[in-house]
Structures are given as structure tokens and as C-alpha cells.
Write a protein that holds these residues in place. Structure first.
Motif, PDB file in Angstrom:
ATOM      1  N   GLY A 293       0.815  -1.241  -0.012  1.00 11.36           N
ATOM      2  CA  GLY A 293      -0.063  -0.191   0.101  1.00 11.36           C
ATOM      3  C   GLY A 293       0.733   1.345  -0.177  1.00 11.36           C
ATOM      4  O   GLY A 293       0.586   2.205  -0.648  1.00 11.36           O
ATOM      5  N   ARG A 294       2.075   1.170   0.516  1.00  6.21           N
ATOM      6  CA  ARG A 294       2.708   2.331   0.747  1.00  6.21           C
ATOM      7  C   ARG A 294       3.866   2.286  -0.436  1.00  6.21           C
ATOM      8  O   ARG A 294       4.789   3.219  -0.254  1.00  6.21           O
ATOM      9  CB  ARG A 294       3.646   2.505   1.999  1.00  6.21           C
ATOM     10  N   SER A 295       3.472   1.727  -1.444  1.00  2.24           N
ATOM     11  CA  SER A 295       4.542   1.550  -2.561  1.00  2.24           C
ATOM     12  C   SER A 295       4.909   3.180  -3.167  1.00  2.24           C
ATOM     13  O   SER A 295       4.116   3.806  -3.221  1.00  2.24           O
ATOM     14  CB  SER A 295       3.848   0.843  -3.895  1.00  2.24           C
ATOM     15  N   ASN A 296       6.202   3.320  -3.418  1.00  2.00           N
ATOM     16  CA  ASN A 296       6.594   4.493  -4.137  1.00  2.00           C
ATOM     17  C   ASN A 296       6.763   4.188  -5.617  1.00  2.00           C
ATOM     18  O   ASN A 296       6.333   3.296  -5.863  1.00  2.00           O
ATOM     19  CB  ASN A 296       7.976   4.932  -3.474  1.00  2.00           C
ATOM     20  N   ALA A 297       7.317   5.309  -6.226  1.00  2.00           N
ATOM     21  CA  ALA A 297       7.260   4.960  -7.672  1.00  2.00           C
ATOM     22  C   ALA A 297       7.919   4.030  -8.384  1.00  2.00           C
ATOM     23  O   ALA A 297       8.125   3.417  -8.995  1.00  2.00           O
ATOM     24  CB  ALA A 297       7.856   6.460  -8.449  1.00  2.00           C
ATOM     25  N   LYS A 298       9.252   3.668  -7.606  1.00  2.00           N
ATOM     26  CA  LYS A 298      10.157   2.570  -7.810  1.00  2.00           C
ATOM     27  C   LYS A 298       9.540   1.293  -7.775  1.00  2.00           C
ATOM     28  O   LYS A 298       9.675   0.567  -8.603  1.00  2.00           O
ATOM     29  CB  LYS A 298      11.404   2.896  -6.999  1.00  2.00           C
ATOM     30  N   ALA A 299       8.739   1.183  -6.609  1.00  2.00           N
ATOM     31  CA  ALA A 299       8.035   0.010  -6.464  1.00  2.00           C
ATOM     32  C   ALA A 299       7.033  -0.213  -7.574  1.00  2.00           C
ATOM     33  O   ALA A 299       7.101  -1.524  -8.013  1.00  2.00           O
ATOM     34  CB  ALA A 299       7.198   0.027  -5.032  1.00  2.00           C
ATOM     35  N   ILE A 300       6.421   0.677  -8.244  1.00  2.00           N
ATOM     36  CA  ILE A 300       5.509   0.707  -9.280  1.00  2.00           C
ATOM     37  C   ILE A 300       6.344   0.151 -10.402  1.00  2.00           C
ATOM     38  O   ILE A 300       5.892  -0.839 -11.220  1.00  2.00           O
ATOM     39  CB  ILE A 300       4.377   1.820  -9.207  1.00  2.00           C
ATOM     40  N   ARG A 301       7.540   0.919 -10.576  1.00  2.00           N
ATOM     41  CA  ARG A 301       7.977   0.520 -11.764  1.00  2.00           C
ATOM     42  C   ARG A 301       8.626  -0.706 -11.886  1.00  2.00           C
ATOM     43  O   ARG A 301       8.164  -1.373 -12.745  1.00  2.00           O
ATOM     44  CB  ARG A 301       9.401   1.768 -11.934  1.00  2.00           C
ATOM     45  N   ASN A 302       9.022  -1.115 -11.051  1.00  2.00           N
ATOM     46  CA  ASN A 302       9.667  -2.489 -10.852  1.00  2.00           C
ATOM     47  C   ASN A 302       8.444  -3.579 -10.845  1.00  2.00           C
ATOM     48  O   ASN A 302       8.629  -4.552 -11.311  1.00  2.00           O
ATOM     49  CB  ASN A 302      10.274  -2.699  -9.530  1.00  2.00           C
ATOM     50  N   ALA A 303       7.257  -3.407 -10.328  1.00  2.00           N
ATOM     51  CA  ALA A 303       6.155  -4.387 -10.474  1.00  2.00           C
ATOM     52  C   ALA A 303       5.642  -4.405 -11.742  1.00  2.00           C
ATOM     53  O   ALA A 303       5.427  -5.354 -12.357  1.00  2.00           O
ATOM     54  CB  ALA A 303       4.787  -3.695  -9.631  1.00  2.00           C
ATOM     55  N   ILE A 304       5.636  -3.231 -12.420  1.00  2.00           N
ATOM     56  CA  ILE A 304       5.504  -3.285 -14.017  1.00  2.00           C
ATOM     57  C   ILE A 304       6.353  -4.082 -14.836  1.00  2.00           C
ATOM     58  O   ILE A 304       6.105  -4.888 -15.651  1.00  2.00           O
ATOM     59  CB  ILE A 304       5.415  -1.755 -14.488  1.00  2.00           C
ATOM     60  N   LEU A 305       7.628  -3.904 -14.461  1.00  2.00           N
ATOM     61  CA  LEU A 305       8.678  -4.733 -15.101  1.00  2.00           C
ATOM     62  C   LEU A 305       8.574  -6.146 -14.537  1.00  2.00           C
ATOM     63  O   LEU A 305       8.641  -7.169 -15.694  1.00  2.00           O
ATOM     64  CB  LEU A 305      10.153  -4.322 -14.617  1.00  2.00           C
ATOM     65  N   GLN A 306       8.341  -6.487 -13.519  1.00  2.00           N
ATOM     66  CA  GLN A 306       7.944  -8.082 -12.965  1.00  2.00           C
ATOM     67  C   GLN A 306       6.635  -8.442 -13.756  1.00  2.00           C
ATOM     68  O   GLN A 306       6.640  -9.796 -14.273  1.00  2.00           O
ATOM     69  CB  GLN A 306       7.545  -7.806 -11.495  1.00  2.00           C
ATOM     70  N   ALA A 307       5.806  -7.580 -14.002  1.00  2.00           N
ATOM     71  CA  ALA A 307       4.526  -8.058 -14.678  1.00  2.00           C
ATOM     72  C   ALA A 307       4.869  -8.313 -16.267  1.00  2.00           C
ATOM     73  O   ALA A 307       4.505  -9.648 -16.870  1.00  2.00           O
ATOM     74  CB  ALA A 307       3.396  -7.138 -14.663  1.00  2.00           C
ATOM     75  N   THR A 308       5.724  -7.615 -16.955  1.00  2.00           N
ATOM     76  CA  THR A 308       6.040  -7.868 -18.140  1.00  2.00           C
ATOM     77  C   THR A 308       6.895  -9.079 -18.185  1.00  2.00           C
ATOM     78  O   THR A 308       6.726  -9.910 -19.418  1.00  2.00           O
ATOM     79  CB  THR A 308       6.945  -6.720 -18.543  1.00  2.00           C
ATOM     80  N   LYS A 309       7.601  -9.309 -17.237  1.00  2.00           N
ATOM     81  CA  LYS A 309       8.728 -10.591 -17.446  1.00  2.00           C
ATOM     82  C   LYS A 309       7.736 -11.895 -17.157  1.00  2.00           C
ATOM     83  O   LYS A 309       7.779 -12.827 -17.883  1.00  2.00           O
ATOM     84  CB  LYS A 309       9.581 -10.568 -16.172  1.00  2.00           C
ATOM     85  N   ALA A 310       6.573 -11.694 -16.529  1.00  2.00           N
ATOM     86  CA  ALA A 310       5.796 -12.856 -16.058  1.00  2.00           C
ATOM     87  C   ALA A 310       5.161 -12.981 -17.460  1.00  2.00           C
ATOM     88  O   ALA A 310       4.923 -14.375 -17.822  1.00  2.00           O
ATOM     89  CB  ALA A 310       4.833 -12.631 -15.029  1.00  2.00           C
ATOM     90  N   VAL A 311       4.697 -12.224 -17.978  1.00  2.00           N
ATOM     91  CA  VAL A 311       3.662 -12.319 -19.286  1.00  2.00           C
ATOM     92  C   VAL A 311       4.754 -12.811 -20.262  1.00  2.00           C
ATOM     93  O   VAL A 311       4.560 -14.060 -21.116  1.00  2.00           O
ATOM     94  CB  VAL A 311       3.068 -11.054 -19.919  1.00  2.00           C
ATOM     95  N   ASP A 312       5.858 -12.327 -20.674  1.00  2.00           N
ATOM     96  CA  ASP A 312       7.066 -12.621 -21.519  1.00  2.00           C
ATOM     97  C   ASP A 312       7.379 -14.062 -21.395  1.00  2.00           C
ATOM     98  O   ASP A 312       7.588 -14.867 -22.268  1.00  2.00           O
ATOM     99  CB  ASP A 312       8.126 -11.907 -21.384  1.00  2.00           C
ATOM    100  N   ASN A 313       7.754 -14.406 -20.233  1.00  2.00           N
ATOM    101  CA  ASN A 313       8.121 -15.770 -19.890  1.00  2.00           C
ATOM    102  C   ASN A 313       7.129 -16.927 -19.607  1.00  2.00           C
ATOM    103  O   ASN A 313       7.095 -17.920 -19.075  1.00  2.00           O
ATOM    104  CB  ASN A 313       9.186 -15.801 -18.896  1.00  2.00           C
ATOM    105  N   ARG A 314       5.749 -16.397 -20.155  1.00  2.00           N
ATOM    106  CA  ARG A 314       4.438 -17.394 -20.138  1.00  2.00           C
ATOM    107  C   ARG A 314       4.262 -18.102 -18.611  1.00  2.00           C
ATOM    108  O   ARG A 314       4.323 -19.151 -18.482  1.00  2.00           O
ATOM    109  CB  ARG A 314       4.642 -18.381 -21.232  1.00  2.00           C
ATOM    110  N   LEU A 315       4.092 -17.242 -17.743  1.00  2.00           N
ATOM    111  CA  LEU A 315       3.885 -17.686 -16.250  1.00  2.00           C
ATOM    112  C   LEU A 315       2.587 -18.542 -16.228  1.00  2.00           C
ATOM    113  O   LEU A 315       2.674 -19.718 -15.652  1.00  2.00           O
ATOM    114  CB  LEU A 315       3.937 -16.480 -15.229  1.00  2.00           C
ATOM    115  N   ILE A 316       1.716 -18.004 -16.767  1.00  2.00           N
ATOM    116  CA  ILE A 316       0.151 -18.590 -16.660  1.00  2.00           C
ATOM    117  C   ILE A 316       0.377 -20.001 -17.490  1.00  2.00           C
ATOM    118  O   ILE A 316      -0.022 -21.038 -16.744  1.00  2.00           O
ATOM    119  CB  ILE A 316      -0.801 -17.747 -17.457  1.00  2.00           C
ATOM    120  N   GLU A 317       0.911 -20.096 -18.526  1.00  2.00           N
ATOM    121  CA  GLU A 317       0.819 -21.270 -19.308  1.00  2.00           C
ATOM    122  C   GLU A 317       1.799 -22.192 -18.459  1.00  2.00           C
ATOM    123  O   GLU A 317       1.612 -23.613 -18.435  1.00  2.00           O
ATOM    124  CB  GLU A 317       1.487 -20.818 -20.633  1.00  2.00           C
TER     125      GLU A 317
END
Lengths: 330, 330
Positions: A293-317
Motif C-alpha cells: 500500500g505504501r509503494s513509491n514510484a520505484k516499487a510501481i516501476r519494478n512491479a510493471i517490469l515484473q509483470a512484463t517478465k511474467a507475461v513474456d516468460n509465459r507464467l500462466i501457461e
């Protein structure tokens, strides 16, 4: 690839959420969709908005203290609900939210449903240890589970460790109050029995050892996992507080303590959840990264990169293959 | 008053146990009875043994890794078993042991039995926080309990806080994964409902808050309690390790980091379990202080002082009054 961001969720929303998205924009190949009250978001976008940052209006916001199910049902146009629906409709590949964790979990479960073979979703947290980091789950999604569900958590944790954390043959340990077989309460004993069928099972691990030994994935129920997370945060803050209280406030006397900064810098970096981003919500038909909840801009930026990696590397599949493949084996 | 000490229990027994007893001897009004293999104890007693330190021979020792129940049944002349029997026979008022925790718990339960009104014993740990310290229980005695047993833990914790920690009106909080009523798993919700009948109940507390807020007593089941303890130890060691790794090894460069010692000294003292002594095993017809297996002489000395205080201030009688008095009220 489209990453959907709940621009209204979090203690510092929308300002720092927008800022984090702007920082991530040049680093990702796809589009970032900021969902929320456009009138409140626009002031933080600045002069030149990157071409891959889009806005999607949503008129309502779910507060940090609202009751999750009630809020989701009532606020059909909340940024969180609209964001989850965008992913469901195929307009987004992943959702990032620093809002009400209970609401984010419930909303994604109701909108996306569990992946085949998964009965309970889990929130996975990346924690630091002497050898780098490890994944702890469930850190808060499903407080009441059966020992059987810990096998699912283990499988999902492995999938995440492989696709996002770059581990090739991740091992899974069971968080317990003793190392040997037969230790623990009835729940842990039964979970041990079920996990021991898998070659990737590394046995029990104690709360102390997971911070000291090389470990990939540690499983436990959400009650224990959340207590571990909060306890770790509490002790770390207590220690930093105590160190700080010993440093004199007098400017001249303070000088002698300057080297302390050299020490505390890397420590703070390792302890800072913003370095990692957020915690993936695993087990659903969609990628969701839940941020503090207390995320700063860096946390959000890194979470977006994390999500990108998860999609790219086919986490769900990968979760689908790992869970169904192994389920088929037994 | 006679304090019985298991001289053979612990990683550094009998040497540091004997040393701790010798350090405590001039500080206590009563007699210290060292139980164990006299031939192995005597070399550490030195030239002039204080008049209030006595020896009581026991030929066997229970190892740190032995299975508790099996060991107790087979080794009738183990220092731990003989020590517990001395207390039962009225020749001792309290037992101090740094040996196998499971064996010490089982041995005291079987020898002394539960106090009236108590169904499960609990190990209580004194933990540091920003405002001093607080008591966490159960830290490891009874892993499988019902929510009802947490009420007993709360009552026993209050008795200990009053008699040994000097708190006049101790409040009890329930360790949970959220502050508000209705948070947590089914177990925690039910425990909350039962505890809420008591005026000393302070509601839920999160793992982070217990290290930050003034708190007297925190209750949870032994699985969660033990995980909290070990996690806290693990994080504290990780942090100290990381700080140490930043300090250069070169003697000259090290000089600049000297003020760090000033900071780490008080920190280490606050985090050092030896400062407190041991953890009381509560709920039985006898006082037992269980020490960390790695206890040094200071830990043993402090555990003996802790036991003396518990006997002096009538811990057992207070638990009986508090539990039966309140049981009578409902």
C-alpha cells in the motif's frame, strides 16, 4: 503486450503510481494502461506523455480499509474492477495494483477464476536471504486451506521461480517448526506427507534457516505466511530504529558516524520491497502483481517490469503445464 | 528456596551451565542444586565452591537430538528427569534446563502435570520491542490446540507478566493477520470471540505492530509462535551479517568504522536472549525455565534469577488464582 495499472490504488495514488508508470514506460516493449479518474491522473502526467502510456477512465475508487467483497460488488466502475475486466476481455495481459490487497485478490478471483487444477490462489512474496532471495507463499490470499493446497502452492511457486526469478530446477521447502520428518502440527505433518512424493521437495525448513540457507521456494498457509512477512518487517524496522537512536543528533558528533551510512545503504536496499516491485497473485487465469500500500514510484516501476517478465516468460501457461502435468502423473 | 539446574543440558554443558550457576550463587537467597554426572561437573567448580551450590548425581544425559518421549522413558536417571523429580518431591522449587526443549517440556508435563484449569502448557518468550519488551506465548509447547486454549495462554501470560515482568494490569493481544475484528483464519476468529469477553483483551495485533507498539502479552498457537521466534532470529542475524560484511577487513580502513561498535553494542544487548535468561514453561504444577540450547553462562545465571523471581513472587499460585478465579466468573 498491455500492462494494466490500477492508478487509484495505494496510499500515494494516483501521484506515485503515475510516476512509476512514467518511469517504466521507456523500459517496456508494450503499452501501459493507467486505469482511474482521468481528471485526477492527468495533473501528474507532465508535459510529454510517452506514446505507450494510455489512460482508461474509471469513476470510482476502492479505499484501503473498505470491506473487499462489499466494495467490489457495489463499485462496478472502480479502477480495480475495471482493470481486472480489461484483462479478462483480452485488452490487457497483466494487472498491477497497490490498492486494498483483499479487494485485489477477491476481484481477480471473481473476474478471472482459478486456473485448471488450482483450488486456492496464493500471494507469493520475494524475500531476501544470505544467498540472494527466495519465494514465500502463501503470504496472504487463502487463510483457511487444507494440506493438499500446499502442494498446489509448491507447484505454482516453482513455476514463478522458473519464469520470473530465473531458477532452473527450483526446490521447495515446507515451513515448519523443526527440520526432521514428523515435526510440526497435524497440518504440517500431513503437508509433508503429500509433498514428499515430489522430487523437488527439499523437506522442512525453519523460520531461521530460510534466511540463512540457499532456498528457492518456501510454502506455508496464508496465516503463517502473513505473520512471517509482518514479523520480518517489524524486526527489521526495530533494528534500524535502534541503530538510528544510537547516532548522535549533534552535527559535529554525527560526523564520526558517517561510515555507518555506507553500511546502511546496501542494507536498506536489500530490505526494500520497492527493489522487487510487488507480490504475484498466483493460481488464476491472469497475471496480477499486488504492491505494498505504501509503494513509491520505484516499487510501481519494478512491479510493471515484473509483470512484463511474467507475461513474456509465459507464467500462466507454465503454471498450467506444471500443475496439470504433475497432476496427470499421480 | 532451592533452584534445581540440569547441569548436563545444552550445547555447552556442563561447563557453561556450572559457570552460570557459580555466577548466580552470590545473587540468590537460596540453594542451587546442580544435577548431573558429578565427575564431569566437578572439574568446572574450581577451588572454592560457594556454600549454597550443591551437587546431585545423575548418571545419564538426554541428547539435544533424542526423541523426547522415548528418551524420558528409557533414561530414568537422566539429569533432566532426576531434576524434575526433585521438584516434584518438594526438594526443589524450580527447574532450569538448557537441554532438549521437547524433552524438558514432556518431562515436566509427565512429572508435574497440568495446573488446575489448564489443559495445555505453553512456553512463553520475552521479546524486545521499541518500548521495552513483551511476552509471546505459546512459543513451542503445544502445536495442536483449540481456540479455547488461547484463553488459558492469555491468563497464564498475564500471571507471568504480573509476577516476573512487573506489569500491574497486563493487556493481552491476539496475534493475527489484520487489526479489525473478523480478520484471520477460522481459528483466530474463534479465539477472538472467546477473548473478547475479558476486559484485559486488547484485540488483534499484527506481527509488525508487536515490535512497534507498547504491548504486554501476545498469544498464538505454538506453530505460529515458534515460527515468529525463529523468523525474528533469522532476520536479526541476516541484518547483523550484512552490516558486518560492509565493514572492511583492512585494519586501517576499519578504524573509520569504530563508531559502529558503539551502535551495535546496545543493539546486540537488546537482541541477546542471554540478557533475559530463558523461557518459562507455564501451566504446570512447578516452575521450569527453558533456556536456549546455545546458552552461555550469562543466560544460565539470568535464568536462575528469573526462576528465583517466579518462586518469590508466587507465579504458580498466581496462575491458579487467575485461571480458577476467572473460570469461576463465567
Amino acid at each position: 503486450m498491455n500492462i494494466v495499472i490500477d492508478a487509484m490504488g495505494g496510499d500515494f495514488a494516483p501521484e506515485l503510481i503515475v510516476q512509476g508508470a512514467l518511469e517504466a514506460a521507456p523500459l517496456v516493449p508494450g503499452t501501459l494502461i493507467l486505469v482511474g479518474d482521468t481528471k485526477r491522473i492527468e495533473p501528474y502526467l507532465g508535459g510529454s506523455v510517452p506514446p505507450n502510456v494510455h489512460l482508461h477512465h474509471a469513476s470510482e475508487t476502492i479505499g484501503m480499509d473498505e470491506k473487499p467483497l462489499e466494495a467490489i460488488r457495489k463499485k462496478k466502475d472502480a479502477s480495480l474492477v475495471v482493470g481486472a475486466n480489461l484483462v479478462k476481455a483480452g485488452q490487457g495481459d497483466a494487472l498491477v495494483s497497490a490498492g486494498n490487497t483483499g479487494a485485489a485478490t477477491a476481484c481477480c478471483v471473481l473476474t478471472w477464476r482459478q486456473a485448471p487444477g488450482i483450488h486456492r490462489p496464493a500471494i507469493a512474496s520475494v524475500l531476501p536471504n544470505k544467498h540472494g532471495d527466495f519465494l514465500l507463499l502463501d503470504a496472504g490470499a487463502s487463510p483457511d486451506v487444507d494440506p493438499e493446497h500446499l502442494v498446489e502452492f509448491a507447484q505454482m511457486g516453482r513455476s514463478y521461480a522458473k519464469t520470473v526469478m530465473g531458477r532452473s530446477q527450483p526446490k521447495v521447502s515446507l515451513l515448519n517448526i523443526g527440520e526432521e520428518e514428523g515435526k510440526g502440527n497435524a497440518f504440517a505433518k500431513q503437508a509433508y506427507k503429500l509433498l514428499t512424493k515430489y522430487e523437488w521437495f527439499a523437506g522442512n525448513i525453519e523460520g531461521k534457516e530460510m534466511y540463512a540457507r540457499p532456498t528457492d521456494v518456501v510454502v506455508c498457509d496464508a496465516f503463517v505466511g502473513n505473520i512471517v512477512l509482518k514479523t520480518s518487517e517489524g524486526i527489521a524496522e526495530l533494528i534500524v530504529d535502534m541503530i538510528r537512536s544510537e547516532v548522535p543528533t549533534n552535527a559535529l558528533a554525527k560526523l564520526a558516524f558517517l561510515p555507518l551510512k555506507k553500511v546502511m545503504g546496501p542494507l536498506r536496499k536489500k530490505m526494500d520491497y520497492a527493489e522487487i516491485g510487488g507480490s504475484p497473485l498466483l493460481g488464476l487465469n491472469g497475471v496480477c502483481i499486488i504492491c505494498h500500500g505504501r509503494s513509491n514510484a520505484k516499487a510501481i516501476r519494478n512491479a510493471i517490469l515484473q509483470a512484463t517478465k511474467a507475461v513474456d516468460n509465459r507464467l500462466i501457461e507454465t503454471i498450467r503445464e506444471d500443475v496439470c502435468g504433475e497432476a496427470g502423473r499421480t
